[in-house]
Scaffold this motif. Structure first.
Motif, PDB file in Angstrom:
ATOM      1  N   PRO A   1       0.819  -1.233   0.000  1.00 19.35           N
ATOM      2  CA  PRO A   1       0.000   0.000   0.000  1.00 19.35           C
ATOM      3  C   PRO A   1       0.844   1.271   0.000  1.00 19.35           C
ATOM      4  CG  PRO A   1      -0.865  -1.594   1.576  1.00 19.35           C
ATOM      5  CD  PRO A   1       0.466  -2.118   1.139  1.00 19.35           C
ATOM      6  N   LYS A   2       1.910   1.274   0.798  1.00 19.90           N
ATOM      7  CA  LYS A   2       2.786   2.442   0.824  1.00 19.90           C
ATOM      8  C   LYS A   2       3.520   2.602  -0.511  1.00 19.90           C
ATOM      9  CE  LYS A   2       3.627   2.566   5.816  1.00 19.90           C
ATOM     10  NZ  LYS A   2       4.650   2.501   6.890  1.00 19.90           N
ATOM     11  N   TYR A   3       3.852   1.476  -1.148  1.00 26.62           N
ATOM     12  CA  TYR A   3       4.530   1.545  -2.442  1.00 26.62           C
ATOM     13  C   TYR A   3       3.621   2.196  -3.483  1.00 26.62           C
ATOM     14  CZ  TYR A   3       6.440   0.045  -6.930  1.00 26.62           C
ATOM     15  OH  TYR A   3       6.911   0.024  -8.215  1.00 26.62           O
ATOM     16  N   ARG A   4       2.342   1.850  -3.461  1.00 28.30           N
ATOM     17  CA  ARG A   4       1.391   2.445  -4.412  1.00 28.30           C
ATOM     18  C   ARG A   4       1.292   3.961  -4.195  1.00 28.30           C
ATOM     19  NH1 ARG A   4      -4.164   3.260  -5.623  1.00 28.30           N
ATOM     20  NH2 ARG A   4      -4.623   2.566  -7.769  1.00 28.30           N
ATOM     21  N   THR A   5       1.255   4.366  -2.941  1.00 28.74           N
ATOM     22  CA  THR A   5       1.230   5.797  -2.633  1.00 28.74           C
ATOM     23  C   THR A   5       2.515   6.474  -3.104  1.00 28.74           C
ATOM     24  OG1 THR A   5      -0.168   5.418  -0.701  1.00 28.74           O
ATOM     25  CG2 THR A   5       1.046   7.496  -0.773  1.00 28.74           C
TER      26      THR A   5
END
Length: 278
Positions: free
Chosen positions: A245-249
């Motif tokens: 999820p943090k990578y997508r952000t």
């Protein structure tokens, strides 16, 4: 201690490689630290170079040309196979653009009584006055965080491939290097596997200089950036899933920054495409 070393070359003669030049200086020095070393020069260049490996006391050198250019994972697996065949305890990974020192070799080759759970020994790596390796692997922006200090690393770390001293027995356990990460993120995958298997990394208190071109978009082609993105997505989707999820952000933020600061806007558009594919 029996050691196999591999230097991976691409579109460079061995003599043009910073790694091989500095290694040769050490081999020619009066305090040559090498004993019972197998050195493989693995050349991924399209054309074979006219090179005859020199003879040095304590080191056996071979030149291997592979015009397929299948990446560093294939080269490392070749070296792993050689290491198994000659009963090496350790495999030393080297790219072609690392500046080696006698202090580094004396440190890693003189290590005694390494705990059984330590399966990789790494130095501090600097690039353009910044310590880039090792870093803690819990963050997507590790260069903004504190750096590990010398000794056994209980908290998971990631180190770049070049300069890493890896246990052959551990490589046997994980069946060598994952060729799905032919070039990029192979180091992320390797150190992820180390901590997944409840093993440790030891950081020696020596520093090496390494040229890391991927830090500068002006030196990264669109094709190379696409390769990096492919490997990033693979790693966070299939291995370091907690950071997905943090990578997508981060991809969204990276796209905006690239639109403002990167001349080649196709790089930014590739980032945007990957964002919507996740």
């Amino acid at each position: 201690m029996k050691v196999t070393m591999v230097v991976v070359l691409y579109k460079l003669k061995p003599e043009e490689s910073k790694t091989f030049r500095t290694l040769t200086q050490i081999m020619n020095s009066t305090s040559n630290p090498f004993k019972d070393i197998e050195l493989i020069l693995y050349d991924n260049s399209p054309d074979k170079h006219d090179f005859t490996p020199p003879q040095h006391e304590g080191i056996h050198m071979t030149y291997y040309h592979d015009p397929r250019n299948l990446g560093i994972a294939t080269a490392y697996n070749h070296a792993w196979s050689v290491a198994k065949g000659n009963h090496s305890q350790w495999l030393l990974l080297l790219d072609h653009d690392t500046e080696l020192t006698q202090e580094y070799f004396h440190s890693i080759l003189s290590l005694d009584n390494i705990p059984e759970n330590v399966v990789a020994v790494v130095p501090k790596i600097n690039s353009e006055n910044t310590m880039i390796s090792p870093v803690y692997s819990h963050s997507l922006r590790p260069l903004k965080d504190e750096r590990p200090t010398p000794g056994i690393q209980d908290k998971p770390v990631m180190a770049i491939n070049s300069g890493a001293f890896v246990s052959v027995q551990f490589l046997n356990e994980i069946n060598g290097f994952n060729e799905d990460f032919a070039l990029d993120y192979l180091d992320h995958w390797l150190f992820y596997k180390i901590y997944e298997k409840n093993r440790k990394v030891y950081l020696v208190d020596v520093e090496l200089e390494h040229e890391l071109s991927v830090l500068d978009y002006s030196r990264v082609s669109l094709q190379r950036y696409q390769s990096i993105l492919d490997s990033e997505v693979n790693f966070y989707q299939n291995f370091k899933k907690d950071l997905l999820p943090k990578y997508r952000t981060q991809l969204a933020k990276r796209f905006l920054k690239q639109m403002l600061t990167v001349k080649n806007k196709e790089i930014a558009m590739q980032t945007l495409k990957r964002f919507f594919s996740l």
